[in-house]
Design a protein around this motif. Structure first.
Motif, PDB file in Angstrom:
ATOM      1  N   UNK A  80       0.827  -1.213   0.000  1.00 16.12           N
ATOM      2  CA  UNK A  80       0.000   0.000   0.000  1.00 16.12           C
ATOM      3  C   UNK A  80       0.862   1.264   0.000  1.00 16.12           C
ATOM      4  N   UNK A  81       1.902   1.278   0.816  1.00 13.76           N
ATOM      5  CA  UNK A  81       2.794   2.445   0.853  1.00 13.76           C
ATOM      6  C   UNK A  81       3.464   2.638  -0.499  1.00 13.76           C
ATOM      7  N   UNK A  82       3.906   1.536  -1.097  1.00 13.34           N
ATOM      8  CA  UNK A  82       4.599   1.640  -2.396  1.00 13.34           C
ATOM      9  C   UNK A  82       3.670   2.151  -3.490  1.00 13.34           C
ATOM     10  N   UNK A  83       2.382   1.837  -3.401  1.00 18.67           N
ATOM     11  CA  UNK A  83       1.404   2.320  -4.378  1.00 18.67           C
ATOM     12  C   UNK A  83       1.042   3.784  -4.140  1.00 18.67           C
ATOM     13  N   UNK A  84       0.846   4.149  -2.892  1.00 22.05           N
ATOM     14  CA  UNK A  84       0.450   5.522  -2.564  1.00 22.05           C
ATOM     15  C   UNK A  84       1.592   6.521  -2.702  1.00 22.05           C
ATOM     16  N   UNK A  85       2.800   6.055  -2.480  1.00 19.01           N
ATOM     17  CA  UNK A  85       3.978   6.924  -2.534  1.00 19.01           C
ATOM     18  C   UNK A  85       5.033   6.307  -3.456  1.00 19.01           C
ATOM     19  N   UNK A  86       4.768   6.287  -4.750  1.00 14.76           N
ATOM     20  CA  UNK A  86       5.689   5.613  -5.670  1.00 14.76           C
ATOM     21  C   UNK A  86       7.081   6.251  -5.722  1.00 14.76           C
ATOM     22  N   UNK A  87       7.192   7.491  -5.267  1.00 14.37           N
ATOM     23  CA  UNK A  87       8.492   8.165  -5.263  1.00 14.37           C
ATOM     24  C   UNK A  87       9.339   7.753  -4.056  1.00 14.37           C
ATOM     25  N   UNK A  88       8.730   7.120  -3.056  1.00 12.14           N
ATOM     26  CA  UNK A  88       9.441   6.701  -1.847  1.00 12.14           C
ATOM     27  C   UNK A  88      10.057   5.327  -2.034  1.00 12.14           C
ATOM     28  N   UNK A  89      11.254   5.180  -1.526  1.00  3.81           N
ATOM     29  CA  UNK A  89      11.898   3.867  -1.537  1.00  3.81           C
ATOM     30  C   UNK A  89      11.664   3.210  -0.188  1.00  3.81           C
ATOM     31  N   UNK A  90      11.315   1.942  -0.257  1.00  8.99           N
ATOM     32  CA  UNK A  90      11.032   1.157   0.943  1.00  8.99           C
ATOM     33  C   UNK A  90      12.035   0.017   0.987  1.00  8.99           C
ATOM     34  N   UNK A  91      12.765  -0.060   2.076  1.00  8.23           N
ATOM     35  CA  UNK A  91      13.730  -1.139   2.258  1.00  8.23           C
ATOM     36  C   UNK A  91      13.171  -2.091   3.310  1.00  8.23           C
ATOM     37  N   UNK A  92      12.881  -3.303   2.888  1.00 10.29           N
ATOM     38  CA  UNK A  92      12.444  -4.353   3.805  1.00 10.29           C
ATOM     39  C   UNK A  92      13.680  -5.140   4.210  1.00 10.29           C
ATOM     40  N   UNK A  93      13.962  -5.139   5.497  1.00 11.16           N
ATOM     41  CA  UNK A  93      15.135  -5.839   6.021  1.00 11.16           C
ATOM     42  C   UNK A  93      14.657  -6.949   6.955  1.00 11.16           C
ATOM     43  N   UNK A  94      14.579  -8.178   6.421  1.00 12.65           N
ATOM     44  CA  UNK A  94      14.112  -9.300   7.245  1.00 12.65           C
ATOM     45  C   UNK A  94      15.078  -9.616   8.388  1.00 12.65           C
ATOM     46  N   UNK A  95      14.543 -10.191   9.421  1.00 10.26           N
ATOM     47  CA  UNK A  95      15.345 -10.684  10.538  1.00 10.26           C
ATOM     48  C   UNK A  95      16.294 -11.773  10.012  1.00 10.26           C
ATOM     49  N   UNK A 108       8.978  -8.944  -6.131  1.00  9.63           N
ATOM     50  CA  UNK A 108       9.684  -8.898  -7.413  1.00  9.63           C
ATOM     51  C   UNK A 108       8.987  -7.936  -8.367  1.00  9.63           C
ATOM     52  N   UNK A 109       9.767  -7.209  -9.109  1.00  8.04           N
ATOM     53  CA  UNK A 109       9.273  -6.260 -10.120  1.00  8.04           C
ATOM     54  C   UNK A 109       8.524  -5.064  -9.550  1.00  8.04           C
ATOM     55  N   UNK A 110       8.618  -4.806  -8.255  1.00 10.05           N
ATOM     56  CA  UNK A 110       8.071  -3.575  -7.673  1.00 10.05           C
ATOM     57  C   UNK A 110       9.280  -2.673  -7.447  1.00 10.05           C
ATOM     58  N   UNK A 111       9.371  -1.654  -8.267  1.00  6.50           N
ATOM     59  CA  UNK A 111      10.614  -0.894  -8.374  1.00  6.50           C
ATOM     60  C   UNK A 111      11.000  -0.077  -7.146  1.00  6.50           C
ATOM     61  N   UNK A 112      10.064   0.247  -6.289  1.00  9.95           N
ATOM     62  CA  UNK A 112      10.435   1.067  -5.136  1.00  9.95           C
ATOM     63  C   UNK A 112      10.500   0.273  -3.814  1.00  9.95           C
ATOM     64  N   UNK A 113      10.469  -1.060  -3.914  1.00  8.77           N
ATOM     65  CA  UNK A 113      10.623  -1.910  -2.733  1.00  8.77           C
ATOM     66  C   UNK A 113      11.885  -2.756  -2.913  1.00  8.77           C
ATOM     67  N   UNK A 114      12.752  -2.684  -1.905  1.00 11.34           N
ATOM     68  CA  UNK A 114      14.017  -3.409  -1.928  1.00 11.34           C
ATOM     69  C   UNK A 114      14.067  -4.335  -0.727  1.00 11.34           C
ATOM     70  N   UNK A 115      14.303  -5.603  -0.974  1.00 10.93           N
ATOM     71  CA  UNK A 115      14.432  -6.580   0.104  1.00 10.93           C
ATOM     72  C   UNK A 115      15.915  -6.853   0.268  1.00 10.93           C
ATOM     73  N   UNK A 116      16.441  -6.428   1.419  1.00 11.10           N
ATOM     74  CA  UNK A 116      17.885  -6.499   1.612  1.00 11.10           C
ATOM     75  C   UNK A 116      18.196  -6.915   3.040  1.00 11.10           C
ATOM     76  N   UNK A 117      18.983  -7.954   3.155  1.00 11.04           N
ATOM     77  CA  UNK A 117      19.584  -8.267   4.445  1.00 11.04           C
ATOM     78  C   UNK A 117      21.089  -8.211   4.220  1.00 11.04           C
ATOM     79  N   UNK A 118      21.680  -7.126   4.683  1.00  7.65           N
ATOM     80  CA  UNK A 118      23.103  -6.929   4.462  1.00  7.65           C
ATOM     81  C   UNK A 118      23.696  -6.132   5.613  1.00  7.65           C
ATOM     82  N   UNK A 119      24.784  -6.639   6.162  1.00  7.32           N
ATOM     83  CA  UNK A 119      25.500  -5.914   7.198  1.00  7.32           C
ATOM     84  C   UNK A 119      24.713  -5.738   8.481  1.00  7.32           C
ATOM     85  N   UNK A 120      25.289  -4.943   9.351  1.00 10.01           N
ATOM     86  CA  UNK A 120      24.652  -4.662  10.634  1.00 10.01           C
ATOM     87  C   UNK A 120      23.492  -3.685  10.439  1.00 10.01           C
TER      88      UNK A 120
END
Length: 178
Positions: A80-95, A108-120
């Motif tokens: 919902x956030x990605x649809x309402x605010x397409x200019x905002x980048x959302x980083x989902x960082x799983x546990x 996948x294929x949603x350009x403003x959502x990034x799923x990243x588990x990297x570093x501290x």
């Protein structure tokens, strides 16, 4: 403390340069999105789970059910956030205990959502404009770093409340579903 922030300054700058003013969503759903062996890992016999013990079994199933609803709620919120605010980048960082691939397949294929588990997690928190969580202790770190925090609750979360994390920031619930 400024000294601690300075330690993460370069990493934080790199993240902000790459993602700009991003919203960070940290999850902690090891029962719903387990990276070890899925539900087999959750329901296998252990010291803390015996399927013949009625109370163990009820607890395990209730916690699993709660997290299934919670993960669906947070995934829907991100969408919902990605649809309402397409200019905002959302980083989902799983546990670390979660299956990152699970989320990558969903988004996948949603350009403003990034799923990243990297570093501290610290540079990710220091670089974000907002942290959204559901019972994740990173809310405490974000609060200490003076970052805005939203605790996104679902109906069953009260049974498995992470008290200190959930008193940080403001709480909203899924009754505001779009």
């Amino acid at each position: 403390d400024d000294e601690d922030r300075d330690y993460f300054l370069e990493d934080t700058k790199d993240l902000v340069k790459k993602y700009g003013d991003y919203i960070l969503v940290n999850t902690s759903f090891s029962y719903a999105s387990n990276g070890e062996d899925g539900v087999n890992f959750i329901f296998k016999p252990t010291i803390s789970y015996n399927s013949k013990d009625v109370e163990h079994r009820k607890y395990r199933f209730k916690r699993w059910k709660n997290q299934m609803f919670s993960v669906a709620g947070i995934v829907n919120l991100i969408n919902e956030i990605s649809l309402r605010y397409p200019e905002k980048k959302i980083v989902l960082r799983p546990h670390p205990s979660e299956n990152t691939k699970y989320y990558k397949e969903i988004f996948q294929n949603i350009s403003n959502v990034f799923v990243i588990y990297s570093g501290t997690v610290t540079p990710w928190i220091l670089g974000c404009k907002l942290l959204i969580h559901n019972g994740c202790t990173t809310a405490i770190e974000a609060t200490l770093a003076n970052k805005p925090v939203i605790n996104y609750c679902t109906s069953g979360d009260k049974d498995f409340n992470i008290y200190l994390a959930n008193i940080c920031g403001v709480t909203i619930d899924n009754s505001i579903d779009a």
